[in-house]
Design a protein around this motif. Sequence first.
Motif, short mmCIF file in Angstrom:
data_model
loop_
_atom_site.label_atom_id
_atom_site.label_comp_id
_atom_site.label_asym_id
_atom_site.label_seq_id
_atom_site.Cartn_x
_atom_site.Cartn_y
_atom_site.Cartn_z
N THR A 142 -50.05 45.45 -22.92
CA THR A 142 -49.23 46.47 -23.03
C THR A 142 -49.75 47.95 -23.15
O THR A 142 -48.89 48.68 -23.34
N GLU A 143 -50.99 48.07 -23.09
CA GLU A 143 -51.60 49.26 -23.13
C GLU A 143 -52.11 49.88 -21.67
O GLU A 143 -51.52 49.68 -20.82
N ARG A 144 -53.18 50.64 -21.62
CA ARG A 144 -53.35 51.30 -20.59
C ARG A 144 -53.70 50.23 -19.37
O ARG A 144 -53.48 50.50 -18.17
N HIS B 283 -51.78 47.75 -18.58
CA HIS B 283 -50.31 47.12 -18.13
C HIS B 283 -50.37 47.01 -16.87
O HIS B 283 -50.51 48.14 -15.97
N ARG C 206 -53.23 51.80 -14.23
CA ARG C 206 -54.40 51.66 -14.80
C ARG C 206 -55.79 52.57 -14.35
O ARG C 206 -55.76 52.82 -12.97
N GLN D 23 -48.15 56.12 -18.14
CA GLN D 23 -49.01 55.16 -18.31
C GLN D 23 -48.49 53.90 -18.93
O GLN D 23 -47.12 53.92 -19.39
N ASN D 24 -49.20 52.77 -18.98
CA ASN D 24 -48.88 51.46 -19.70
C ASN D 24 -47.80 50.92 -18.79
O ASN D 24 -46.81 50.10 -19.42
N ARG E 240 -42.48 52.75 -25.96
CA ARG E 240 -42.35 52.42 -24.76
C ARG E 240 -40.68 52.27 -24.15
O ARG E 240 -39.78 51.98 -24.72
#
Length: 483
Positions: free
Chosen positions: A202-204, A206, A232, A239-240, A275
């Motif tokens: 669930t970070e960059r 994703h 990404r 982002q994400n 988020r």
Amino acid sequence: MSAAEYPVVSGFHPDPTVCRVGDDYYLAHSSFEYFPGAPIFHSRDLVSWRQIGNILDRRGQFLRGDGRPSGGIYGSTLRHHEGRFYFVTTNVGDAGSGQTIVSAEDPAGTWSDPVFVPEAVGIDPDLAWDEDGTCYLSWTGTVGGDDAAGNGVWQGRLDMKTGGFEAPPYRVWQGSGLAYPEAPHMYRVDSHWYLLLAEGGTERGHSVTIARAERPEGPWEPCPRNPVLSHRSTPHPVQNTGHADLVQTASGEWAAVYLAVRPGGFTPSFHVLGRETFLAGVDWVDGWPVFDESRYEFAPDDTAFEDDFTAPALGLRWVAPASEPEKIATPRPGGGLYLRDPGDRSPGLLCARVKDLRWEAEAVFAGSGRFEVRIDDRHRYGLVYEDGTVRAEARIGGVAAELGAVAADGDAVLRISAVECEAETMTAYGPDDIVLAVGDDVLARLDGRYLSTEVATGFTGRMLGVGAAGGDSLLRRFAYRPA
């Protein structure tokens, strides 16, 4: 504004799940340790959303468990089937319940007592029905506590009355090969079943991926264009992107909600609101979904509010981490809110979500009280009013500091705001600065990076919290507005 760059539900509203009934759309979210849990919204146009309730508003539905930060209610699915709404989720704070299912005729509540699925161990459950009425539960994790070798996306034919499976569950599509395939949602579209996943973490990294099959059990054919949505390795300001859910509109078109973040500051950049929920159009091309992130233009809803607590009950925005609002706050006849320490090992805070990148808020206390902006118990900045003094405090990990103080008497206006960062060097450039003030007296200006997910970790976003100090406190008024 474009939905490609601005959320349709801003602030800490992750893991969106959506369904439609006639001309009405309903959207729900995970809420982690905050109670009541799973906020639910209504819309007629997919871009303007109004909160109508919190699905899990009784502790019998959302067991407190360990109450830890970023515990509690994880990814979920909201569906409508044969005249009834169903919501399935995971309470990771209660290890024995597996998946939790509640239902209601009216999505604004009241929702039923839960049916637990203890055999389905894991997170991010989904419900889907075939033409015969068979209910399929899909989820990420294991069956019956299997070890890591059994991890992946699982599915089983569920008995909704008992929470048991009609036959042994089985593994289904495990994704395109990216890390952490999770958050399955299954749909029937024309002649195929589709299985939508989140991948890449669930970070960059994703991403959204999808596969199709002729029956729910598979075999599953991956989309040749996977991932069908990801930002990404791009310079996009959002982002994400991932954890999507599809919905067919009343006019027959398709759309998707998904989570994403708006990072800022110097590398690696920092997101502070958690988020948020974004919206995209969807076209079907050669039997596969194609996301159109720029389809929707809209004017964002006004996020400002003021509360003098004259209503007999608290508004839907107010939640409590690892406790219940009614244990912390009692409306005072004629207005205001009595606050107390609930004595339940919680932070003892009544909280509301921060929804803007630049904002200011104020809490007016009579004699005593505390006001803070927080990610969790170990990452927070705030003001404490007691014994005739207001002091500014900060907690970053294991370090706590008092930053300044000013004398006060009677009603005190405690103010917190997020303003543009004033960095002395390029590497000190963060997403914002947090200003703590009493009236017009500024007590501290602090680096906003330390109240970001990249520093604090976890799955939540910034919250504004009010609580008691030095015994019971009276909160006269609370106001929030974007700057």
